[in-house]
Design a protein around this motif. Structure first.
Motif, PDB file in Angstrom:
ATOM      1  N   GLN A  35     -52.846  -6.657 -58.522  1.00  0.00           N
ATOM      2  CA  GLN A  35     -52.264  -5.391 -59.000  1.00  0.00           C
ATOM      3  C   GLN A  35     -52.080  -4.412 -57.841  1.00  0.00           C
ATOM      4  OE1 GLN A  35     -51.284  -4.732 -62.562  1.00  0.00           O
ATOM      5  NE2 GLN A  35     -51.242  -6.910 -62.131  1.00  0.00           N
ATOM      6  N   SER A  52     -49.581  -1.149 -61.949  1.00  0.00           N
ATOM      7  CA  SER A  52     -49.853  -1.806 -63.231  1.00  0.00           C
ATOM      8  C   SER A  52     -48.621  -2.626 -63.574  1.00  0.00           C
ATOM      9  CB  SER A  52     -50.097  -0.790 -64.350  1.00  0.00           C
ATOM     10  OG  SER A  52     -51.327  -0.145 -64.183  1.00  0.00           O
ATOM     11  N   ILE A  55     -48.575  -6.499 -69.371  1.00  0.00           N
ATOM     12  CA  ILE A  55     -49.573  -7.250 -70.142  1.00  0.00           C
ATOM     13  C   ILE A  55     -48.955  -8.568 -70.598  1.00  0.00           C
ATOM     14  CG2 ILE A  55     -50.915  -7.276 -72.293  1.00  0.00           C
ATOM     15  CD1 ILE A  55     -51.127  -4.200 -71.963  1.00  0.00           C
ATOM     16  N   THR A  97     -45.707   6.656 -63.413  1.00  0.00           N
ATOM     17  CA  THR A  97     -46.339   6.650 -64.729  1.00  0.00           C
ATOM     18  C   THR A  97     -47.272   7.847 -64.873  1.00  0.00           C
ATOM     19  OG1 THR A  97     -47.675   5.361 -66.292  1.00  0.00           O
ATOM     20  CG2 THR A  97     -48.275   5.194 -63.973  1.00  0.00           C
ATOM     21  N   HIS A  99     -49.854   7.344 -66.813  1.00  0.00           N
ATOM     22  CA  HIS A  99     -51.085   6.594 -67.104  1.00  0.00           C
ATOM     23  C   HIS A  99     -51.759   6.133 -65.815  1.00  0.00           C
ATOM     24  CE1 HIS A  99     -49.888   6.676 -71.290  1.00  0.00           C
ATOM     25  NE2 HIS A  99     -48.697   6.213 -70.928  1.00  0.00           N
ATOM     26  N   ALA A 101     -54.750   6.352 -64.735  1.00  0.00           N
ATOM     27  CA  ALA A 101     -56.080   5.743 -64.863  1.00  0.00           C
ATOM     28  C   ALA A 101     -55.985   4.230 -65.051  1.00  0.00           C
ATOM     29  CB  ALA A 101     -56.845   6.372 -66.026  1.00  0.00           C
ATOM     30  N   ARG A 102     -54.831   3.742 -65.491  1.00  0.00           N
ATOM     31  CA  ARG A 102     -54.648   2.298 -65.721  1.00  0.00           C
ATOM     32  C   ARG A 102     -54.145   1.555 -64.489  1.00  0.00           C
ATOM     33  NH1 ARG A 102     -54.072   0.583 -71.098  1.00  0.00           N
ATOM     34  NH2 ARG A 102     -54.594  -1.388 -70.119  1.00  0.00           N
ATOM     35  N   SER A 105     -54.679  -2.340 -63.062  1.00  0.00           N
ATOM     36  CA  SER A 105     -54.846  -3.336 -64.138  1.00  0.00           C
ATOM     37  C   SER A 105     -53.519  -3.482 -64.879  1.00  0.00           C
ATOM     38  CB  SER A 105     -55.952  -2.904 -65.110  1.00  0.00           C
ATOM     39  OG  SER A 105     -55.619  -1.681 -65.730  1.00  0.00           O
ATOM     40  N   ARG A 106     -53.381  -4.602 -65.570  1.00  0.00           N
ATOM     41  CA  ARG A 106     -52.159  -4.834 -66.341  1.00  0.00           C
ATOM     42  C   ARG A 106     -52.112  -3.848 -67.501  1.00  0.00           C
ATOM     43  NH1 ARG A 106     -49.965 -10.079 -65.012  1.00  0.00           N
ATOM     44  NH2 ARG A 106     -51.449 -11.148 -63.671  1.00  0.00           N
ATOM     45  N   ALA A 107     -50.974  -3.180 -67.658  1.00  0.00           N
ATOM     46  CA  ALA A 107     -50.912  -2.151 -68.699  1.00  0.00           C
ATOM     47  C   ALA A 107     -49.512  -1.933 -69.268  1.00  0.00           C
ATOM     48  CB  ALA A 107     -51.437  -0.827 -68.150  1.00  0.00           C
ATOM     49  N   SER A 108     -48.482  -2.387 -68.602  1.00  0.00           N
ATOM     50  CA  SER A 108     -47.118  -2.041 -69.012  1.00  0.00           C
ATOM     51  C   SER A 108     -46.530  -3.095 -69.951  1.00  0.00           C
ATOM     52  CB  SER A 108     -46.228  -1.882 -67.781  1.00  0.00           C
ATOM     53  OG  SER A 108     -45.861  -3.149 -67.263  1.00  0.00           O
TER      54      SER A 108
END
Length: 138
Positions: A35, A52, A55, A97, A99, A101-102, A105-108
């Motif tokens: 990531q 990120s 997902i 983004t 977001h 804090a994400r 890590s995978r988040a999108s």
């Protein structure tokens, strides 16, 4: 004397070629396992940033930027903000983004998300070097 003139002419040609209309080769490497994104300009590492990715999956491969949109909003996800979007494959883009804090890590849904300030930096670089930019996702 002739040799000195050749050296001066050669040096003048190198100076003008490097200072006028200079271009840079930009490689944006995204490592989905870690990531992380690395930005390489003319073979020299310039940046490493947390990202990120998707997902459900972010496409792998080598791409060229297709279009840029400074203030894009998603047509697929309820008008979600996608600042400094660099579209590289259909609806897939690298963008800022909210977001943060994400990041890391995978988040999108499949795009590559960046911190907004990093997205702005990358956007400016790609905007200058659109035709000389490659995006490598692995």
């Amino acid at each position: 004397m002739r040799r000195l003139a050749s050296v001066i002419a050669c040096a003048a040609g190198l100076y003008s070629a490097s200072s006028v209309g200079a271009r840079a080769d930009v490689v944006v490497r995204i490592d989905k396992a870690s990531q992380r994104m690395s930005v390489i300009v003319d073979g020299e590492h310039r940046y490493t940033w947390a990202v990120s990715t998707g997902i459900g999956g972010t496409p792998s491969g080598t791409f060229r930027p297709q279009s840029l949109s400074r203030h894009h909003r998603s047509h697929l996800y309820g008008g979600a903000p996608m600042p400094h979007s660099i579209f590289y494959s259909g609806n897939f883009a690298i963008h800022g983004t909210i977001h943060i804090a994400r990041l890391g890590s995978r988040a999108s849904h499949g795009c590559v998300r960046l911190h907004p300030s990093n997205a702005a930096t990358l956007f400016g670089l790609v905007q200058k070097e659109m035709g000389n930019t490659r995006i490598v996702i692995q």
